[in-house]
Design a protein around this motif. Structure first.
Motif, short mmCIF file in Angstrom:
data_model
loop_
_atom_site.label_atom_id
_atom_site.label_comp_id
_atom_site.label_asym_id
_atom_site.label_seq_id
_atom_site.Cartn_x
_atom_site.Cartn_y
_atom_site.Cartn_z
N THR A 184 40.35 39.33 47.88
CA THR A 184 39.01 39.68 47.40
C THR A 184 37.95 38.80 48.05
N GLU A 185 38.29 37.54 48.28
CA GLU A 185 37.33 36.66 48.96
C GLU A 185 37.04 37.17 50.37
N ARG A 186 38.07 37.59 51.08
CA ARG A 186 37.86 38.10 52.45
C ARG A 186 36.95 39.30 52.43
N ILE A 187 37.19 40.21 51.48
CA ILE A 187 36.37 41.42 51.42
C ILE A 187 34.93 41.06 51.04
N MET A 188 34.76 40.16 50.10
CA MET A 188 33.42 39.76 49.70
C MET A 188 32.62 39.16 50.84
N LEU A 189 33.27 38.32 51.61
CA LEU A 189 32.56 37.58 52.67
C LEU A 189 32.48 38.34 53.99
N ASP A 190 33.53 39.10 54.32
CA ASP A 190 33.58 39.73 55.64
C ASP A 190 33.51 41.25 55.61
N GLY A 191 33.74 41.86 54.45
CA GLY A 191 33.83 43.31 54.38
C GLY A 191 35.26 43.76 54.59
N PRO A 192 35.58 45.02 54.30
CA PRO A 192 36.94 45.53 54.45
C PRO A 192 37.42 45.41 55.89
N ALA A 193 38.72 45.19 56.04
CA ALA A 193 39.31 45.11 57.38
C ALA A 193 39.26 46.47 58.06
N ALA A 253 41.89 50.87 43.84
CA ALA A 253 42.26 49.77 44.73
C ALA A 253 42.06 48.42 44.03
N ALA A 254 40.97 48.28 43.29
CA ALA A 254 40.72 47.04 42.55
C ALA A 254 41.82 46.80 41.52
N PRO A 307 35.01 44.36 46.93
CA PRO A 307 36.37 44.64 46.42
C PRO A 307 36.41 45.61 45.25
N PHE A 308 35.26 46.01 44.74
CA PHE A 308 35.22 46.76 43.49
C PHE A 308 34.66 48.17 43.65
N THR A 309 34.50 48.61 44.87
CA THR A 309 33.91 49.93 45.09
C THR A 309 34.89 51.06 44.78
N GLU A 310 36.18 50.77 44.83
CA GLU A 310 37.21 51.76 44.52
C GLU A 310 38.03 51.27 43.34
N GLN A 315 48.05 38.43 23.57
CA GLN A 315 47.26 38.19 24.78
C GLN A 315 47.76 39.03 25.96
N GLN A 316 49.06 39.22 26.04
CA GLN A 316 49.59 40.10 27.08
C GLN A 316 49.09 41.53 26.89
N GLY A 317 49.06 41.97 25.64
CA GLY A 317 48.54 43.31 25.36
C GLY A 317 47.06 43.43 25.70
N GLU A 318 46.31 42.38 25.41
CA GLU A 318 44.88 42.39 25.75
C GLU A 318 44.70 42.48 27.27
N LEU A 319 45.52 41.75 28.02
CA LEU A 319 45.43 41.79 29.49
C LEU A 319 45.71 43.19 30.02
N ARG A 320 46.71 43.88 29.44
CA ARG A 320 47.01 45.24 29.87
C ARG A 320 45.81 46.16 29.63
N GLU A 321 45.20 46.03 28.45
CA GLU A 321 44.05 46.88 28.12
C GLU A 321 42.87 46.61 29.05
N LEU A 322 42.62 45.34 29.32
CA LEU A 322 41.50 44.99 30.19
C LEU A 322 41.77 45.43 31.63
N LEU A 323 43.02 45.35 32.06
CA LEU A 323 43.37 45.83 33.39
C LEU A 323 43.15 47.33 33.50
N ASP A 324 43.53 48.08 32.47
CA ASP A 324 43.29 49.53 32.47
C ASP A 324 41.80 49.84 32.59
N ALA A 325 40.97 48.99 31.99
CA ALA A 325 39.52 49.21 32.05
C ALA A 325 39.00 49.08 33.48
N VAL A 326 39.68 48.31 34.30
CA VAL A 326 39.29 48.20 35.72
C VAL A 326 39.49 49.55 36.40
#
Length: 228
Positions: free
Chosen positions: A219-228, A188-189, A182-185, A121-132
């Motif tokens: 991420t909640e702040r960015i979703m609701l208010d936009g980047p600082a 950064a994500a 939060p996902f435009t870059e 599961q740790q290996g799966e998390l690493r792979e999924l994180l790389d996909a981000v």
């Protein structure tokens, strides 16, 4: 290109009835008018009305008793989290409460995952994180991020956490285009989420909880208010 779905009369009527119920025009506990009068009022056939009723019964908004009538269910008292997607579409006010649960449950899931994740599961998390990081569009980044959180929930070994996570995403994904900030870059994500995965890999529950709280708050702040 994928063809756009076409709304049927039943679809439109279901939406109208749903909005009337959620807006309180048909209050909880009240019986709807007789079918003939209601069908005439909406300008549809009774067959169309029955099909719409069936969908709303399945959704948990109505209950029908033969010979008695169709009553609006007290969904606020008796309903489950499966109503969230419908409620979010009705009113964005639900987002504040969803985000509160997202923070609390997400932090707890990260802590549990750190304690229980297997090496696979740790290996799966690493792979999924790389996909981000390697995703090619904001929407793809967003969907890749979602898969990391689904994997965190699975790593807890608790199927209820998995279902809760799925329920929250079922409410969020249909309107995700409005929450894409939060996902435009991709880089950064990835950087925001990486400390959560690192703490889970290290088996450090406290660090995983803190990292998840920081990630979810940012991420909640960015979703609701936009980047600082």
């Amino acid at each position: 290109m994928e063809a756009l779905p076409r709304e049927t009369v039943v679809d439109v009527l279901e939406g109208r009835l749903r909005e009337d119920i959620l807006a309180g025009r048909h209050p909880a506990g009240s019986y709807l008018p007789p079918e003939r009068r209601l069908a005439d009022g909406y300008g549809v056939t009774r067959t169309t009305l029955k099909h719409a009723f069936g969908r709303l019964v399945q959704a948990g908004l109505l209950e029908t008793r033969h010979g008695v009538g169709t009553r609006v269910r007290d969904f606020a008292r008796l309903g489950g989290a499966d109503l969230l997607p419908m409620l979010v579409r009705h009113s964005p006010d639900w987002f504040g409460e969803i985000f509160e649960v997202r923070r609390d449950v997400g932090a707890l899931i990260a802590e549990r995952a750190a304690a229980r994740a297997t090496r696979a599961q740790q290996g799966e998390l690493r792979e999924l994180l790389d996909a981000v990081r390697t995703a090619e569009s904001a929407d793809a980044v967003q969907l890749a991020d979602v898969e990391v959180h689904r994997a965190l929930a699975r790593a807890t070994g608790n199927r209820v956490y998995v279902l809760l996570t799925n329920t929250l995403f079922n409410a969020y994904l249909p309107v995700r285009a409005a929450l894409v900030g939060p996902f435009t870059e991709p880089a950064a994500a990835h950087a925001r989420l990486a400390p959560v995965v690192a703490a889970v890999e290290a088996g450090d529950g406290d660090a995983a909880r803190r990292a998840a709280e920081a990630y979810l708050t940012a991420t909640e702040r960015i979703m609701l208010d936009g980047p600082a």
